[in-house]
Design a protein around this motif. Structure first.
Motif, PDB file in Angstrom:
ATOM      1  N   GLN B 363     -13.115   0.633   1.901  1.00 26.21           N
ATOM      2  CA  GLN B 363     -12.364   0.364   1.127  1.00 26.21           C
ATOM      3  C   GLN B 363     -13.621   0.073  -0.086  1.00 26.21           C
ATOM      4  N   THR B 364     -14.875   0.548  -0.395  1.00 24.28           N
ATOM      5  CA  THR B 364     -15.532   1.102  -1.569  1.00 24.28           C
ATOM      6  C   THR B 364     -14.639   2.645  -1.951  1.00 24.28           C
ATOM      7  N   ARG B 365     -14.407   3.645  -1.534  1.00 22.32           N
ATOM      8  CA  ARG B 365     -13.386   4.115  -1.613  1.00 22.32           C
ATOM      9  C   ARG B 365     -12.399   3.743  -2.298  1.00 22.32           C
ATOM     10  N   LEU B 366     -11.654   3.012  -1.502  1.00 17.39           N
ATOM     11  CA  LEU B 366     -10.254   2.143  -2.603  1.00 17.39           C
ATOM     12  C   LEU B 366     -10.792   1.527  -4.076  1.00 17.39           C
ATOM     13  N   ALA B 367     -11.962   0.690  -3.839  1.00 15.33           N
ATOM     14  CA  ALA B 367     -11.896  -0.714  -4.410  1.00 15.33           C
ATOM     15  C   ALA B 367     -12.331   0.766  -6.479  1.00 15.33           C
ATOM     16  N   ASN B 368     -12.981   1.368  -5.976  1.00 15.10           N
ATOM     17  CA  ASN B 368     -13.737   2.833  -7.234  1.00 15.10           C
ATOM     18  C   ASN B 368     -12.241   3.303  -7.550  1.00 15.10           C
ATOM     19  N   ASN B 369     -11.613   3.668  -6.646  1.00 15.94           N
ATOM     20  CA  ASN B 369     -10.625   4.797  -7.275  1.00 15.94           C
ATOM     21  C   ASN B 369      -9.168   4.882  -6.973  1.00 15.94           C
ATOM     22  N   ASP B 370      -8.922   3.691  -6.701  1.00 13.49           N
ATOM     23  CA  ASP B 370      -7.313   3.946  -6.084  1.00 13.49           C
ATOM     24  C   ASP B 370      -6.569   2.973  -6.989  1.00 13.49           C
ATOM     25  N   LYS B 371      -5.411   4.399  -7.068  1.00  8.43           N
ATOM     26  CA  LYS B 371      -4.127   4.061  -8.184  1.00  8.43           C
ATOM     27  C   LYS B 371      -3.551   2.379  -8.158  1.00  8.43           C
ATOM     28  N   LEU B 372      -3.780   2.337  -6.773  1.00  8.94           N
ATOM     29  CA  LEU B 372      -3.144   1.244  -6.190  1.00  8.94           C
ATOM     30  C   LEU B 372      -3.329  -0.151  -7.041  1.00  8.94           C
ATOM     31  N   ASN B 373      -5.028   0.248  -7.693  1.00  9.63           N
ATOM     32  CA  ASN B 373      -5.832  -1.074  -8.106  1.00  9.63           C
ATOM     33  C   ASN B 373      -4.690  -1.564  -9.200  1.00  9.63           C
ATOM     34  N   GLU B 374      -4.284  -1.057  -9.972  1.00  7.14           N
ATOM     35  CA  GLU B 374      -3.082  -1.449 -11.021  1.00  7.14           C
ATOM     36  C   GLU B 374      -2.493  -2.130 -10.993  1.00  7.14           C
ATOM     37  N   TYR B 375      -2.065  -2.736  -9.142  1.00  7.22           N
ATOM     38  CA  TYR B 375      -1.090  -3.208  -8.910  1.00  7.22           C
ATOM     39  C   TYR B 375      -1.614  -4.041  -8.238  1.00  7.22           C
ATOM     40  N   THR B 376      -2.883  -4.385  -7.594  1.00  9.37           N
ATOM     41  CA  THR B 376      -2.635  -5.615  -7.041  1.00  9.37           C
ATOM     42  C   THR B 376      -4.313  -6.286  -7.166  1.00  9.37           C
ATOM     43  N   ILE B 377      -4.716  -7.463  -6.562  1.00  7.19           N
ATOM     44  CA  ILE B 377      -5.954  -8.000  -7.298  1.00  7.19           C
ATOM     45  C   ILE B 377      -6.101  -8.440  -5.995  1.00  7.19           C
ATOM     46  N   HIS B 378      -7.527  -8.492  -5.628  1.00  8.34           N
ATOM     47  CA  HIS B 378      -7.859  -9.104  -4.442  1.00  8.34           C
ATOM     48  C   HIS B 378      -9.008 -10.403  -4.732  1.00  8.34           C
ATOM     49  N   ARG B 379      -7.924 -11.344  -4.575  1.00  3.34           N
ATOM     50  CA  ARG B 379      -8.134 -13.091  -4.567  1.00  3.34           C
ATOM     51  C   ARG B 379      -9.229 -13.712  -3.478  1.00  3.34           C
ATOM     52  N   GLY B 380      -8.957 -13.221  -2.324  1.00  4.98           N
ATOM     53  CA  GLY B 380      -9.776 -14.018  -1.199  1.00  4.98           C
ATOM     54  C   GLY B 380     -10.554 -12.669   0.052  1.00  4.98           C
ATOM     55  N   SER B 381     -11.431 -13.662   0.679  1.00 12.56           N
ATOM     56  CA  SER B 381     -12.399 -12.335   1.554  1.00 12.56           C
ATOM     57  C   SER B 381     -13.159 -13.589   2.648  1.00 12.56           C
ATOM     58  N   ALA B 382     -13.083 -12.735   3.694  1.00 14.04           N
ATOM     59  CA  ALA B 382     -13.699 -13.606   4.822  1.00 14.04           C
ATOM     60  C   ALA B 382     -13.693 -12.221   5.944  1.00 14.04           C
ATOM     61  N   VAL B 383     -14.761 -13.087   7.134  1.00 13.50           N
ATOM     62  CA  VAL B 383     -15.148 -11.701   7.975  1.00 13.50           C
ATOM     63  C   VAL B 383     -15.640 -13.391   9.022  1.00 13.50           C
ATOM     64  N   PHE B 384     -14.993 -12.834  10.508  1.00 10.26           N
ATOM     65  CA  PHE B 384     -15.529 -13.279  11.273  1.00 10.26           C
ATOM     66  C   PHE B 384     -16.141 -12.260  12.602  1.00 10.26           C
ATOM     67  N   ALA B 385     -16.832 -12.402  13.713  1.00  6.25           N
ATOM     68  CA  ALA B 385     -17.128 -11.709  14.617  1.00  6.25           C
ATOM     69  C   ALA B 385     -15.237 -12.672  15.704  1.00  6.25           C
ATOM     70  N   CYS B 386     -14.946 -12.136  16.345  1.00  5.81           N
ATOM     71  CA  CYS B 386     -13.909 -12.357  17.244  1.00  5.81           C
ATOM     72  C   CYS B 386     -14.527 -12.224  18.235  1.00  5.81           C
ATOM     73  N   LEU B 387     -14.533 -13.496  19.101  1.00  9.08           N
ATOM     74  CA  LEU B 387     -15.393 -13.903  20.740  1.00  9.08           C
ATOM     75  C   LEU B 387     -14.465 -12.389  21.472  1.00  9.08           C
ATOM     76  N   PRO B 388     -15.248 -12.812  22.159  1.00 13.05           N
ATOM     77  CA  PRO B 388     -15.077 -12.116  23.506  1.00 13.05           C
ATOM     78  C   PRO B 388     -13.721 -12.038  24.134  1.00 13.05           C
ATOM     79  N   GLY B 389     -13.309 -11.897  25.200  1.00 17.80           N
ATOM     80  CA  GLY B 389     -11.657 -12.750  26.065  1.00 17.80           C
ATOM     81  C   GLY B 389     -12.356 -13.140  26.968  1.00 17.80           C
ATOM     82  N   VAL B 390     -11.561 -14.947  27.291  1.00 17.13           N
ATOM     83  CA  VAL B 390     -12.382 -15.093  28.468  1.00 17.13           C
ATOM     84  C   VAL B 390     -11.353 -15.322  29.223  1.00 17.13           C
ATOM     85  N   LYS B 391     -12.024 -14.991  30.572  1.00 17.23           N
ATOM     86  CA  LYS B 391     -11.529 -15.439  32.193  1.00 17.23           C
ATOM     87  C   LYS B 391     -11.044 -16.455  32.133  1.00 17.23           C
TER      88      LYS B 391
END
Lengths: 402, 402
Positions: B363-391
């Motif tokens: 994402q650092t590479r993309l944020a700094n140089n991606d040509k696509l940034n002319e056409y998009t903008i990041h409005r939200g962000s979140a991170v989660f630890a997805c829990l292990p599977g359940v037996k």
């Protein structure tokens, strides 16, 4: 017990209904209608626009537009382009030419590439402002004016009104959105988005007959609809039969927010008394089957009305003579930031030949007395004249410009 | 020409791909995976949570939640109820008991009655705040912290963060929404909605193999994903293999608004240079087939790089060693009231075993140089630890509480 089996065990699954129901006509509304073919193509051209009596698809993308030109010839021009483009898209075709030049934007925005027609219908209407802006007030139908305000209305400008509307329905949300996006693009500079709503209803399961969809209160919605397969019923309730609107109809759209968290804390008995129907079966209270007739005077052994007089069904039914064709979709859009609750509800859509004679009396009764008003609030409202159907070679709205 | 035939004519339809592609492994990602059965039931219990390597369903309802209790025993209690409830819903069962008393609210909200399981998966994750609030910071993975800010971020609090998340995916939007609604209801008083997003991707057509879905820019999205059918690839890129998170993974969610009207006015050549791929085929520029290898050093006869160095594909690819598993969905939510344009875009979702080692460098590479940034903008962000599977017999997050 599986969700399916719950219904089957009670003998009230789709098959049970087909056997048990007395009025076969009403059932046809909910089985695949003749105009939804196995090819996934609903014909665009015809005496009436598709997407009105068409068996409802699973997804809706609705757009209300502002007209930003007052030049009738410009409007006729984009209506002609919309006609051709809508017809192509409903056949599952890419619009315009295949991209040949790297130096030009492609004619088709491309996100529906590889997807089939998905029973796409695109239905067009014009609002009161359309006639004002184009100096066509002599053609404006008397029926087409803003609705009176009803008790408990909490309308917001951002969900209300519009000079034109596009109702795209398809069994694929990407196909529906693609249609609206490309049509708006074609009329760029002449129209502007006013409001849009994406919505859904329960998917028809591949292995069963369609059932009446359930709304987000868990109740079946659309049971009392007139029979779309009956020409006389549609002529009685839906199709305008004189003037330039012949073959057209009037559309009412209401964005109804539903307080689902409050509803979910309400006892089943209270829920059923509110709707006047049983939740599981959809039958009127005291009856067994969904399509059993609504008898608002039927009483229990103590002399109390089985269907409460202030229930949604009793008030919507009235004397049973006035009917509207409902074709609503559920929405679940995110958060109501005022309350921290789900912003969820119904994009209510109805078609009728007369708004003043059909929709308004029904909605007045509901607005004044419906027990359901404790759980819902109307946030948006719009009315449109849905244009007559288009014959091949013709274009949308042409009878209006004669 | 139909949208399907356009592809077939070029020999690049689904069948053409299966024959023409050299790396068969990568194709398996996009055909029905073993865990999506013809019964429409994806098993809930297992070593890993479903909804991560599961072949993507057509609809997503995503909810980010705030934890409103600091009492660990209350949290364990609702996690146990969520486990049982999620398992029942993924089997297409109504939750709780059938409504027996008119005096109580029904256990199940009912709008999915009569609908089948629809390949429902429900995937749970916990955010950084979860550990803070429950005084479990000793268990908080180093990987799980707010992302650094990237160039061009325009994050809004209303689309960001959360202490818990529920990702419900199904082939029916009503089934997906029903799942989230009922889970939130169960934890009422202990969690609150922070933000939600309904989203879709192109429906798999019944009569063909699945293809890589197209985003709302009309380009295929997900081509470069690691092979979800390969245990070693998933172990390399997705599954955590030590500590209480063993069998879990980290999830990054970004709400990326896409300026589709601007994009639609952009020449095809510019669009392709921006992505680094051909629009029709999804092939890297200068190659013929979607799954042809990305060679960022390949040059044309004039010595210019075929895939521009600032294209999205070149930057996302990097040296090709770091991969993330993307499982994104498109949204089209209405209007951006600031601009009068469609509010449409991508709910970007990726899974990776290390956010710092995989997502952030890409994402650092993309944020700094991606040509696509002319056409998009990041409005939200979140991170989660997805829990292990359940037996079976276990519950969500139990290894965290040992």
């Amino acid at each position: 017990m599986s969700r399916r089996n719950v219904l089957k065990a009670g003998g009230i699954g789709a098959a049970g209904l087909l056997i048990g129901a007395s009025g076969a006509g009403s059932l046809l509304t909910f089985t695949a209608s003749a105009d939804k073919s196995s090819t996934g193509i609903v014909p665009f051209y015809g005496s009436y626009q598709a997407g009105i009596t068409t068996d409802p698809q699973n997804h809706l993308y609705f757009a209300s537009l502002i007209l930003t030109t007052m030049d009738t010839s410009e409007v006729k021009q984009f209506l002609k382009e919309w006609t051709k483009t809508a017809a192509m898209m409903t056949e599952g075709k890419s619009i315009g030419k295949a991209a040949e030049s790297l130096l030009l934007p492609p004619d088709d925005t491309g996100e529906a590439s590889g997807l089939d027609a998905s029973n796409l219908t695109v239905t067009f209407g014009v609002g009161p402002g359309f006639f004002q802006k184009l100096n066509l007030t002599s053609k404006q139908p008397k029926e087409l004016k803003e609705l009176p305000s009803f008790s408990f209305d909490a309308l917001e400008e951002k969900w209300s009104g519009g000079d034109l509307c596009i109702q795209a329905c398809a069994d694929d949300p990407q196909v529906a959105f693609h249609a609206v996006r490309n049509l708006v693009r074609i009329a760029r500079g002449k129209v502007q988005l006013k409001w849009t709503q994406a919505a859904f209803q329960r998917t028809k399961q591949a292995d069963t007959k369609s059932e009446t969809p359930r709304n987000l209160f868990g109740f079946k919605d659309g049971t009392g609809n007139p029979d779309t397969s009956s020409h006389s019923a549609m002529n009685n309730h839906v199709w305008v039969q004189n003037g330039w609107m012949t073959g057209g109809t009037y559309m009412v759209v209401r964005r109804v927010q539903m307080f689902i968290e409050v509803w979910d804390r309400t006892a089943l008995g209270e829920q059923e008394a509110t709707f006047g129907r049983h939740r599981d079966t959809g039958a009127p209270i005291g009856s067994e089957n969904e399509f059993d007739p609504v008898d608002v005077n039927k009483k229990d052994v103590n002399g109390n009305k089985l269907i409460p007089a202030n229930s949604h069904t009793a008030l919507a039914h009235g004397d049973g003579k006035k009917k509207i064709l409902r074709r609503s979709y559920s929405y679940a859009d995110g958060l109501d930031t005022k309350t921290g609750s789900f912003d969820a509800g119904l994009l209510f859509i109805s078609f009728q030949k007369s708004i003043s004679d059909q929709f308004i009396p029904i909605q007045t009764r509901l607005a004044n007395n419906d027990k359901l008003n404790e759980y819902t609030i109307h946030r948006g409202s719009a009315v449109f004249a849905c244009l007559p159907g288009v014959k091949k070679g013709g274009y949308l709205g042409e009878t209006l410009f004669y």
